[in-house]
Structure formats: C-alpha cells, structure tokens
Enzyme design. Sequence first.
Site, mmCIF file in Angstrom:
data_model
loop_
_atom_site.group_PDB
_atom_site.id
_atom_site.type_symbol
_atom_site.label_atom_id
_atom_site.label_comp_id
_atom_site.label_asym_id
_atom_site.label_seq_id
_atom_site.Cartn_x
_atom_site.Cartn_y
_atom_site.Cartn_z
ATOM 1 N N LYS A 1 33.900 44.052 42.497
ATOM 2 C CA LYS A 1 35.062 43.338 41.690
ATOM 3 C C LYS A 1 34.883 43.792 40.106
ATOM 4 O O LYS A 1 35.697 43.973 39.364
ATOM 5 C CB LYS A 1 35.022 41.985 41.541
ATOM 6 C CG LYS A 1 35.487 41.363 42.838
ATOM 7 C CD LYS A 1 37.167 41.514 43.088
ATOM 8 C CE LYS A 1 37.729 40.896 42.366
ATOM 9 N NZ LYS A 1 39.290 40.983 42.705
ATOM 10 N N GLU B 1 31.606 36.388 39.031
ATOM 11 C CA GLU B 1 30.434 36.654 39.519
ATOM 12 C C GLU B 1 30.220 38.006 38.890
ATOM 13 O O GLU B 1 28.931 38.594 38.958
ATOM 14 C CB GLU B 1 30.781 36.911 41.220
ATOM 15 C CG GLU B 1 30.596 35.584 41.656
ATOM 16 C CD GLU B 1 30.497 35.540 43.114
ATOM 17 O OE1 GLU B 1 29.372 36.305 43.578
ATOM 18 O OE2 GLU B 1 30.811 34.752 43.897
ATOM 19 N N TYR C 1 29.674 42.777 46.594
ATOM 20 C CA TYR C 1 31.050 41.922 46.268
ATOM 21 C C TYR C 1 31.058 42.073 44.518
ATOM 22 O O TYR C 1 32.349 42.659 44.412
ATOM 23 C CB TYR C 1 31.071 40.503 46.837
ATOM 24 C CG TYR C 1 32.138 39.810 46.124
ATOM 25 C CD1 TYR C 1 33.458 40.196 46.291
ATOM 26 C CD2 TYR C 1 31.816 38.859 45.231
ATOM 27 C CE1 TYR C 1 34.532 39.432 45.482
ATOM 28 C CE2 TYR C 1 32.755 37.877 44.684
ATOM 29 C CZ TYR C 1 34.299 38.083 44.936
ATOM 30 O OH TYR C 1 34.992 37.599 44.255
ATOM 31 N N THR D 1 36.688 37.438 39.184
ATOM 32 C CA THR D 1 35.594 36.367 39.412
ATOM 33 C C THR D 1 34.766 36.357 38.177
ATOM 34 O O THR D 1 34.434 37.407 37.751
ATOM 35 C CB THR D 1 34.895 36.756 40.798
ATOM 36 O OG1 THR D 1 34.077 35.798 40.875
ATOM 37 C CG2 THR D 1 34.600 38.124 40.899
#
Length: 354
Positions: free
Chosen positions: A162, A134, A158, A132
């Site tokens: 990741k 993010e 989260y 991602t």
Amino acid sequence: MILVTGGAGFIGSNFVLDWLAQSDEPVLNLDKLTYAGNRRNLAALEGDARHVFVQGDIGDSGLVARLLAEHRPRAVLNFAAESHVDRSIHGAEDFVQTNIVGTFRLLEAVRGHWLDLPEAERAAFRFLHVSTDEVYGSLAPDAPAFTEQHAYEPNSPYSASKAASDHLVRAWHHTHGLPVLTTNCSNNYGPFHFPEKLIPLMIVNALAGKPLPVYGDGLQVRDWLYVGDHCSAIRRVLEAGRVGETYNVGGWNEKPNIEIVHTICALLDELRPRADGLSYATQITHVKDRPGHDRRYAIDARKIERELGWRPAETFETGIRKTVQWYLDHADWVAEVQSGAYRAWVDTQYQGAV
C-alpha cells in the site's frame, strides 16, 4: 458518473450504497470479485439503473480504458486492494500484483482518459486513492499520532504494497499532473466486513460457540473508524480536498484489541445471551502472535477537520453497537461468505484454535 474500483468489497460496497442513498449520480462499479468481494453486499441495488456493475481487474488496462472511454466518469475512486495483513504474510504476491502493479496500470489508464478530456472536464477530474494508516508503521505507546507528514515505515507485506501504491499516486501527480487525492484511514469496522478481521470474526465465532482468538497479549492498539464515517470523509475529500494532498481519516477511538473483544462479548451478552447463562468472554483464547505485529496505530485527523470540516459522527460505543446488531440481523450473509475456503484459511491462520 463516478467510477469506483473494488466496490463489492467491505469499504467499497458501503461507499457505493452510501453514495446512491444520498445522490442520483450514477456509479460504475469495477470489482474483480476475489474472496472478499461479494455481489450480495450490493443486493439492495439490484435493478437500480444508477448502479452499473462490471466484474474485472484494475490491472486489465484494456478493460479499464474501454470503461473510461464509454462512461466518461468525472472521478475515479480506488478502493481495490488486497487488504489483510495475515494473508500477506502467507502469500505476498497477490498484494504486489493488485496493490502495486494494479494501481500502476489503473493510473496509466486514468491518465490517458484524463488527457483526452475537454479542458473544463480535465480541470474538474479527480483520482481519489483510498489507503491505510499502516503505511506509517508502528507507534510507541506515548508517541504522537500519525500526521500526514509522518515518514512511511511499513512493516508487513500488505502495508509495504500500500505504501508503494501511495508513492505511485503521488508520482503520477507530480510528474504527470494527474489531479489526485489520497486518504489514509485507520481500522474500519461495520456492516459487510469479511469475517477474517478482528471485529466480525469475534462476533461470528462467539455466536457459533467457538474460541475467540486474540493474538499475543491482546494489547495491540488501533484507532477504530466506523465505515459510514469513512464514507462521509471520502465524499468530503472528493468534494473539496486540495489536489495533490493527503488526508488522514480516523475515528479518535484508540483501543487495545482485548478491550474490543470484551466490548463485543458484553454487547452479545445483552443482545443475544448464551443459553447456559455464561458470558461470551469465557470463549476468549490467546493464540501465538503474528510475525511483525505492529503494537500501535493512531491517526491525527485534525487536518481533514481543519480544512474540510469533517469529524466522525459515531463514537466507538454507538458504532460497535450498530455493527453487532447488523451481524445479528444478517446471519444469512455471514453463512454465505463462510465458504469452505474461508474455513480452511481461518483454521490455518489460528492453528486449530478456531
């Protein structure tokens, strides 16, 4: 054969369906079937011998090793992840277990499989890790978009989990030589998207006559990528990506959340007007912002275009229209995934506003 992990989730199921629509190469699909994994996403493949589904956890080293030995896939594509920021704020442990520990165990099982392959098969093997944008943190309004060289600055449990998984994948390449590829994508949307995320939640709530909860001022900016375009990018990276490289995948569609919500309302006004003649936009309700909410993400996807010739086929306008129409046409799917547990979660998250 390829092995897809998390292939009953939103992006994973779209990828499996897309892959088998374009290729007869079989897919071994491993999914734990948590709340966001849904066998119904794969209903079109019932009875299709090219699709082998196994319910299981990427953290189950014995199971993964057995599957690898039995099916001898030429590639492993890792979509399996806990992926919802809000859920990670309320309970981070599942994210640590799946995204970090699970990725570690998967990497170790795949490394053992890869080392046992004949030399030619070993050279052709790939492990593709789907991640991602993010992991890069938050951008200032006028800052350049994220490139593959951007420092990792994750801000939520989260994105931190990741980021950790990305680092493990990189380390298994540089330490052990495992032939890996990593993709970091922007916000996906499209069919089979679990209705806790922004776009499907707005569609589902609007049709149900419920409030449309928008965090804070709604000016958080995201780059939006139609899931079908993401699938085509992953296929291209698997086919021709340079081993050890990371490719950012974006839609070139930076938009604030509030604009997304108004676009959805306008499409629903056109395609499924309210009985009272009012706009769905009257249902918009601003709610308290979530902790640590990143203000802006943006992907610079020039590397994948330059090296692999990939660009998204959908504009946001074409992709969002397809998405809204899909939800209108699949009310039965929506009803099935909205279990009691889902309703309780949404009520807790938005503090009764839904």
